[in-house]
Motif scaffolding. Structure first.
Motif, PDB file in Angstrom:
ATOM      1  N   CYS A  28      -0.559  44.119 -26.611  1.00  0.00           N
ATOM      2  CA  CYS A  28       0.624  44.922 -26.888  1.00  0.00           C
ATOM      3  C   CYS A  28       1.834  44.318 -26.190  1.00  0.00           C
ATOM      4  O   CYS A  28       1.813  44.073 -24.982  1.00  0.00           O
ATOM      5  CB  CYS A  28       0.411  46.360 -26.430  1.00  0.00           C
ATOM      6  SG  CYS A  28       1.801  47.420 -26.861  1.00  0.00           S
ATOM      7  N   CYS A  30       4.885  45.765 -26.316  1.00  0.00           N
ATOM      8  CA  CYS A  30       5.950  46.766 -26.224  1.00  0.00           C
ATOM      9  C   CYS A  30       6.675  46.661 -24.883  1.00  0.00           C
ATOM     10  O   CYS A  30       6.150  46.107 -23.911  1.00  0.00           O
ATOM     11  CB  CYS A  30       5.410  48.177 -26.469  1.00  0.00           C
ATOM     12  SG  CYS A  30       4.646  48.962 -25.044  1.00  0.00           S
ATOM     13  N   CYS A  33       4.783  47.973 -21.852  1.00  0.00           N
ATOM     14  CA  CYS A  33       3.718  47.094 -21.357  1.00  0.00           C
ATOM     15  C   CYS A  33       4.319  45.945 -20.557  1.00  0.00           C
ATOM     16  O   CYS A  33       3.745  45.504 -19.563  1.00  0.00           O
ATOM     17  CB  CYS A  33       2.869  46.565 -22.509  1.00  0.00           C
ATOM     18  SG  CYS A  33       1.658  47.775 -23.092  1.00  0.00           S
ATOM     19  N   TYR A  44      -5.312  45.788 -23.885  1.00  0.00           N
ATOM     20  CA  TYR A  44      -6.124  46.960 -23.532  1.00  0.00           C
ATOM     21  C   TYR A  44      -7.157  47.243 -24.596  1.00  0.00           C
ATOM     22  O   TYR A  44      -7.109  46.703 -25.696  1.00  0.00           O
ATOM     23  CB  TYR A  44      -5.255  48.190 -23.255  1.00  0.00           C
ATOM     24  CG  TYR A  44      -4.189  48.478 -24.282  1.00  0.00           C
ATOM     25  CD1 TYR A  44      -4.520  49.048 -25.508  1.00  0.00           C
ATOM     26  CD2 TYR A  44      -2.854  48.203 -24.007  1.00  0.00           C
ATOM     27  CE1 TYR A  44      -3.530  49.334 -26.432  1.00  0.00           C
ATOM     28  CE2 TYR A  44      -1.860  48.494 -24.931  1.00  0.00           C
ATOM     29  CZ  TYR A  44      -2.204  49.057 -26.142  1.00  0.00           C
ATOM     30  OH  TYR A  44      -1.228  49.337 -27.059  1.00  0.00           O
TER      31      TYR A  44
HETATM   32 ZN   LIG Z   1       2.417  48.477 -25.079  1.00  0.00          ZN
END
Ligand SMILES: [Zn+2]
Ligand SMILES: [Zn+2]
Length: 140
Positions: A28, A30, A33, A44
């Motif tokens: 991820c 984002c 993160c 994850y």
């Molecule tokens: Zn994330």
């Protein structure tokens, strides 16, 4: 106990285990993160809540609203600050998202099956040969 996966935070105060073999693993990219891990992305895996056992430590929960608009609780070790797992993600009841790097033996887990929030990817990172999603996948 042959099939147990174990993990811990950086200082070792928070330890946990689970016995199922995760089938969902994602990279991820984002913003959260990136900010919460201090890295350019995080990896994850999902574990059923009833399978996730906290063995020691008292993770501190931080609730926030993700890029997707869903709320979730990021759990970290109050002593060393390591992000360990995320839960109470809106739309994913009963699921704990464990940080791959917290595992003692991450190589025992399958590699990522998708990469998400790739719109935030830093240009010099290379995409894995798995489905790429600019944001959160529609499924779920
Ligand atoms: Zn994330
Ligand atoms: Zn710790």
């Amino acid at each position: 106990m042959a099939n147990k996966h174990m993990g811990r935070c950086s200082c070792g105060a928070v330890t946990f285990e689970f016995s199922s073999d995760p089938t969902f693993v994602a990279d991820c990219y984002c913003i959260d993160c990136q900010k919460s891990s201090g890295g350019v992305m995080s990896t994850y895996l999902s574990v059923p809540e009833e399978d996730f056992v906290l063995l020691s430590g008292e993770p501190k929960g931080f609730q926030y609203t993700a890029d997707s608009g869903n709320t979730l609780v990021r759990n970290f070790c109050p002593t060393c600050g390591a992000r360990v797992f995320t839960n109470q993600l809106q739309g994913f009841p009963g699921t704990v998202f464990v940080m791959m790097g917290a595992l003692d033996h991450p190589e025992a887990i399958i590699p990522p099956i998708m990469e998400i929030f790739t719109k935030r990817r830093i240009a010099w990172t290379r995409a894995l040969d798995v489905p790429q999603y600019p944001a959160r996948p529609d499924a779920g």
